[in-house]
Scaffold this motif. Structure first.
Motif, PDB file in Angstrom:
ATOM      1  N   CYS A   1       0.838  -1.211   0.000  1.00  0.00           N
ATOM      2  CA  CYS A   1       0.000   0.000   0.000  1.00  0.00           C
ATOM      3  C   CYS A   1       0.869   1.254   0.000  1.00  0.00           C
ATOM      4  O   CYS A   1       0.792   2.063   0.938  1.00  0.00           O
ATOM      5  CB  CYS A   1      -0.864   0.039   1.244  1.00  0.00           C
ATOM      6  SG  CYS A   1      -2.317  -0.952   1.239  1.00  0.00           S
ATOM      7  N   PRO A   2       1.664   1.493  -1.031  1.00  0.00           N
ATOM      8  CA  PRO A   2       2.555   2.656  -0.988  1.00  0.00           C
ATOM      9  C   PRO A   2       1.818   3.987  -0.973  1.00  0.00           C
ATOM     10  O   PRO A   2       2.380   5.004  -0.584  1.00  0.00           O
ATOM     11  CB  PRO A   2       3.397   2.505  -2.259  1.00  0.00           C
ATOM     12  CG  PRO A   2       2.541   1.716  -3.192  1.00  0.00           C
ATOM     13  CD  PRO A   2       1.756   0.778  -2.308  1.00  0.00           C
ATOM     14  N   TRP A   3       0.599   4.015  -1.352  1.00  0.00           N
ATOM     15  CA  TRP A   3      -0.200   5.224  -1.433  1.00  0.00           C
ATOM     16  C   TRP A   3      -0.789   5.639  -0.090  1.00  0.00           C
ATOM     17  O   TRP A   3      -1.170   6.793   0.088  1.00  0.00           O
ATOM     18  CB  TRP A   3      -1.345   5.022  -2.429  1.00  0.00           C
ATOM     19  CG  TRP A   3      -2.192   3.834  -2.084  1.00  0.00           C
ATOM     20  CD1 TRP A   3      -2.001   2.538  -2.472  1.00  0.00           C
ATOM     21  CD2 TRP A   3      -3.344   3.823  -1.244  1.00  0.00           C
ATOM     22  NE1 TRP A   3      -2.958   1.727  -1.928  1.00  0.00           N
ATOM     23  CE2 TRP A   3      -3.802   2.497  -1.168  1.00  0.00           C
ATOM     24  CE3 TRP A   3      -4.028   4.804  -0.542  1.00  0.00           C
ATOM     25  CZ2 TRP A   3      -4.919   2.116  -0.436  1.00  0.00           C
ATOM     26  CZ3 TRP A   3      -5.144   4.424   0.196  1.00  0.00           C
ATOM     27  CH2 TRP A   3      -5.575   3.097   0.237  1.00  0.00           C
ATOM     28  N   ALA A   4      -0.884   4.704   0.857  1.00  0.00           N
ATOM     29  CA  ALA A   4      -1.556   4.975   2.126  1.00  0.00           C
ATOM     30  C   ALA A   4      -0.687   5.828   3.045  1.00  0.00           C
ATOM     31  O   ALA A   4       0.536   5.689   3.062  1.00  0.00           O
ATOM     32  CB  ALA A   4      -1.915   3.668   2.812  1.00  0.00           C
ATOM     33  N   LYS A   5      -1.325   6.672   3.788  1.00  0.00           N
ATOM     34  CA  LYS A   5      -0.626   7.514   4.760  1.00  0.00           C
ATOM     35  C   LYS A   5      -0.793   6.857   6.129  1.00  0.00           C
ATOM     36  O   LYS A   5      -1.892   6.835   6.678  1.00  0.00           O
ATOM     37  CB  LYS A   5      -1.204   8.921   4.752  1.00  0.00           C
ATOM     38  CG  LYS A   5      -0.959   9.644   3.453  1.00  0.00           C
ATOM     39  CD  LYS A   5      -1.535  11.051   3.503  1.00  0.00           C
ATOM     40  CE  LYS A   5      -1.208  11.768   2.220  1.00  0.00           C
ATOM     41  NZ  LYS A   5      -2.306  11.929   1.329  1.00  0.00           N
ATOM     42  N   THR A   6       0.301   6.314   6.654  1.00  0.00           N
ATOM     43  CA  THR A   6       0.245   5.655   7.948  1.00  0.00           C
ATOM     44  C   THR A   6       1.115   6.407   8.945  1.00  0.00           C
ATOM     45  O   THR A   6       2.105   7.026   8.579  1.00  0.00           O
ATOM     46  CB  THR A   6       0.733   4.200   7.856  1.00  0.00           C
ATOM     47  OG1 THR A   6       2.059   4.187   7.340  1.00  0.00           O
ATOM     48  CG2 THR A   6      -0.169   3.370   6.957  1.00  0.00           C
ATOM     49  N   MET A   7       0.719   6.317  10.202  1.00  0.00           N
ATOM     50  CA  MET A   7       1.491   6.930  11.269  1.00  0.00           C
ATOM     51  C   MET A   7       1.407   5.995  12.468  1.00  0.00           C
ATOM     52  O   MET A   7       0.309   5.630  12.901  1.00  0.00           O
ATOM     53  CB  MET A   7       0.930   8.304  11.645  1.00  0.00           C
ATOM     54  CG  MET A   7       1.731   8.968  12.720  1.00  0.00           C
ATOM     55  SD  MET A   7       1.204  10.639  13.217  1.00  0.00           S
ATOM     56  CE  MET A   7      -0.339  10.926  12.486  1.00  0.00           C
ATOM     57  N   THR A   8       2.552   5.583  12.960  1.00  0.00           N
ATOM     58  CA  THR A   8       2.585   4.710  14.120  1.00  0.00           C
ATOM     59  C   THR A   8       2.072   5.460  15.342  1.00  0.00           C
ATOM     60  O   THR A   8       2.460   6.591  15.594  1.00  0.00           O
ATOM     61  CB  THR A   8       4.020   4.213  14.368  1.00  0.00           C
ATOM     62  OG1 THR A   8       4.459   3.530  13.194  1.00  0.00           O
ATOM     63  CG2 THR A   8       4.097   3.287  15.540  1.00  0.00           C
ATOM     64  N   THR A   9       1.178   4.810  16.078  1.00  0.00           N
ATOM     65  CA  THR A   9       0.609   5.388  17.283  1.00  0.00           C
ATOM     66  C   THR A   9       1.016   4.527  18.475  1.00  0.00           C
ATOM     67  O   THR A   9       0.787   3.323  18.466  1.00  0.00           O
ATOM     68  CB  THR A   9      -0.933   5.431  17.184  1.00  0.00           C
ATOM     69  OG1 THR A   9      -1.294   6.190  16.041  1.00  0.00           O
ATOM     70  CG2 THR A   9      -1.557   6.055  18.406  1.00  0.00           C
ATOM     71  N   GLY A  10       1.614   5.125  19.467  1.00  0.00           N
ATOM     72  CA  GLY A  10       1.969   4.389  20.676  1.00  0.00           C
ATOM     73  C   GLY A  10       2.988   3.295  20.425  1.00  0.00           C
ATOM     74  O   GLY A  10       3.801   3.366  19.503  1.00  0.00           O
TER      75      GLY A  10
END
Length: 140
Positions: free
Chosen positions: A92-101
């Motif tokens: 999913c190179p298009w997805a914007k992910t951000m690690t939480t905790g």
């Protein structure tokens, strides 16, 4: 000669977005917008029907796909992230992910995938990755 930029195809609605990558042939999706953010590898059938007018809950349809990643910050406890497939950024190179905790350790994710029926589609790839990790650890 410059490499052509691939054109991804998207469908989206409230709380979800799906993508088809013609170069890889993969169908993927993300759900979220509130305290949770999830990524999935979905089938062509899910992609084709997710925006049909008779589909009442597109996110429920998307959740039938193979779960790749999730982050939770629902204030019912500390925020956390679960990486079910370590290749989620390639898939999913298009997805914007951000690690939480805290990010769950591989051992915990492996155990969860074995226990929860909802994660059965991840068992083969988790077992293969575990075998790779064990082989690398044995080499030192």
């Amino acid at each position: 000669m410059a490499k052509e930029k691939r054109e991804l195809e998207f469908k989206e609605g409230i709380g979800w977005r799906c993508c088809y990558d013609p170069e890889t042939g993969l169908y993927t999706a993300e759900t979220g917008g509130g305290p949770n953010h999830d990524l999935y590898e979905i089938t062509k059938e899910i992609y084709d029907h997710v925006d049909d007018p008779d589909v009442k809950w597109p996110t429920s349809l998307i959740a039938k796909g193979r779960h790749l990643y999730m982050t939770v910050n629902d204030r019912c406890g500390p925020p956390y992230t679960v990486v079910l497939d370590s290749d989620y950024k390639k898939i999913c190179p298009w997805a914007k992910t951000m690690t939480t905790g805290e990010v769950w350790p591989d051992e915990l994710v492996d155990a969860a995938v074995e226990v929860f029926a909802s994660e059965a589609d991840n068992r083969a790839q988790r077992r293969a990755k575990k075998a790779e990790r064990e082989k690398a650890a044995a080499k030192g």
